[in-house]
Design a protein around this motif. Structure first.
Motif, short mmCIF file in Angstrom:
data_model
loop_
_atom_site.label_atom_id
_atom_site.label_comp_id
_atom_site.label_asym_id
_atom_site.label_seq_id
_atom_site.Cartn_x
_atom_site.Cartn_y
_atom_site.Cartn_z
N UNK A 33 -1.65 17.50 -1.58
CA UNK A 33 -2.66 16.50 -1.92
C UNK A 33 -1.77 15.59 -1.98
N UNK A 34 -2.89 14.55 -1.04
CA UNK A 34 -2.27 13.36 -0.95
C UNK A 34 -3.22 11.74 -1.48
N UNK A 35 -2.39 10.99 -2.27
CA UNK A 35 -3.28 9.96 -2.84
C UNK A 35 -3.58 8.42 -2.08
N UNK A 36 -4.27 7.75 -2.54
CA UNK A 36 -3.25 6.25 -2.19
C UNK A 36 -3.75 5.60 -2.39
N UNK A 37 -3.00 4.12 -2.48
CA UNK A 37 -2.90 3.40 -4.20
C UNK A 37 -2.94 1.82 -2.97
N UNK A 68 1.19 -0.94 -0.14
CA UNK A 68 0.05 0.05 -0.47
C UNK A 68 1.06 1.03 0.11
N UNK A 69 0.87 2.49 -1.01
CA UNK A 69 1.24 3.75 -0.94
C UNK A 69 -0.01 4.35 -0.59
N UNK A 70 1.07 5.38 0.23
CA UNK A 70 0.12 6.73 -0.22
C UNK A 70 1.32 7.69 -0.74
N UNK A 71 1.12 8.73 -1.36
CA UNK A 71 1.97 9.47 -2.04
C UNK A 71 1.31 11.10 -2.14
N UNK A 72 1.94 11.67 -1.42
CA UNK A 72 1.52 13.77 -1.47
C UNK A 72 2.99 14.10 -2.31
N UNK A 73 1.85 14.75 -2.88
CA UNK A 73 2.87 15.55 -3.82
C UNK A 73 3.33 16.82 -2.61
N UNK A 74 4.88 17.39 -3.36
CA UNK A 74 5.45 17.84 -2.45
C UNK A 74 5.00 19.54 -3.01
N UNK A 75 5.63 19.38 -4.27
CA UNK A 75 5.60 20.42 -5.31
C UNK A 75 4.99 20.11 -7.01
N UNK A 76 4.73 21.33 -7.67
CA UNK A 76 4.21 20.82 -8.59
C UNK A 76 3.01 20.26 -8.38
N UNK A 77 2.45 19.61 -9.49
CA UNK A 77 1.07 19.34 -9.27
C UNK A 77 1.19 17.81 -10.09
#
Length: 93
Positions: free
Chosen positions: A68-72, A41-50
Motif C-alpha cells: 500500500x502507498x499514501x501521499x503527503x 511531496x512524499x509518496x510512501x509505500x509499505x514494503x514489509x509490515x504495516x
C-alpha cells in the motif's frame, strides 16, 4: 553516493538514493509512534509490515499494509505508528 539517516534515537533508519526519476529513501521503523514533517511531496509505500497513519486533514487513522502507498503534501506534518518493525520506500517530488 548513499546517505544514511537516523531519527528518533535510532528507531528509524533510512538510506537515501537517487532512482531513475526521483530522489528516494528506503528504511525501517521500529514499533512506536512518530511524527514527521515534509519539505517536499512524499509518496510512501509499505514494503514489509504495516503502518497506521494520521494524514494531514484526516480525523481517523488509516492502515497501510505491505504494497500500500499514501501521499503527503509538502510542508505538512503527519503521524505514523507501527506495532512491529516496518520497512518502507519513499519518493520525493
Amino acid at each position: 553516493m548513499l546517505k544514511v539517516n537516523e531519527y528518533f534515537d535510532g528507531k528509524v533508519k533510512s538510506i537515501a538514493l537517487q532512482t531513475a526519476t526521483l530522489p528516494a529513501t528506503v528504511g525501517v521503523m521500529e514499533a512506536g509512534d512518530y511524527e514527521f514533517g515534509t519539505s517536499q511531496k512524499e509518496v510512501m509505500t509499505v514494503v514489509s509490515g504495516s503502518m497506521d497513519a494520521l494524514l494531514p486533514g484526516a480525523t481517523e487513522w488509516a492502515t497501510f499494509n505491505q504494497g500500500d502507498s499514501f501521499e503527503v503534501a509538502a510542508n505538512v506534518k503527519f503521524q505514523v505508528r507501527m506495532a512491529g518493525q516496518t520497512a518502507y520506500f519513499c519518493t520525493y517530488e
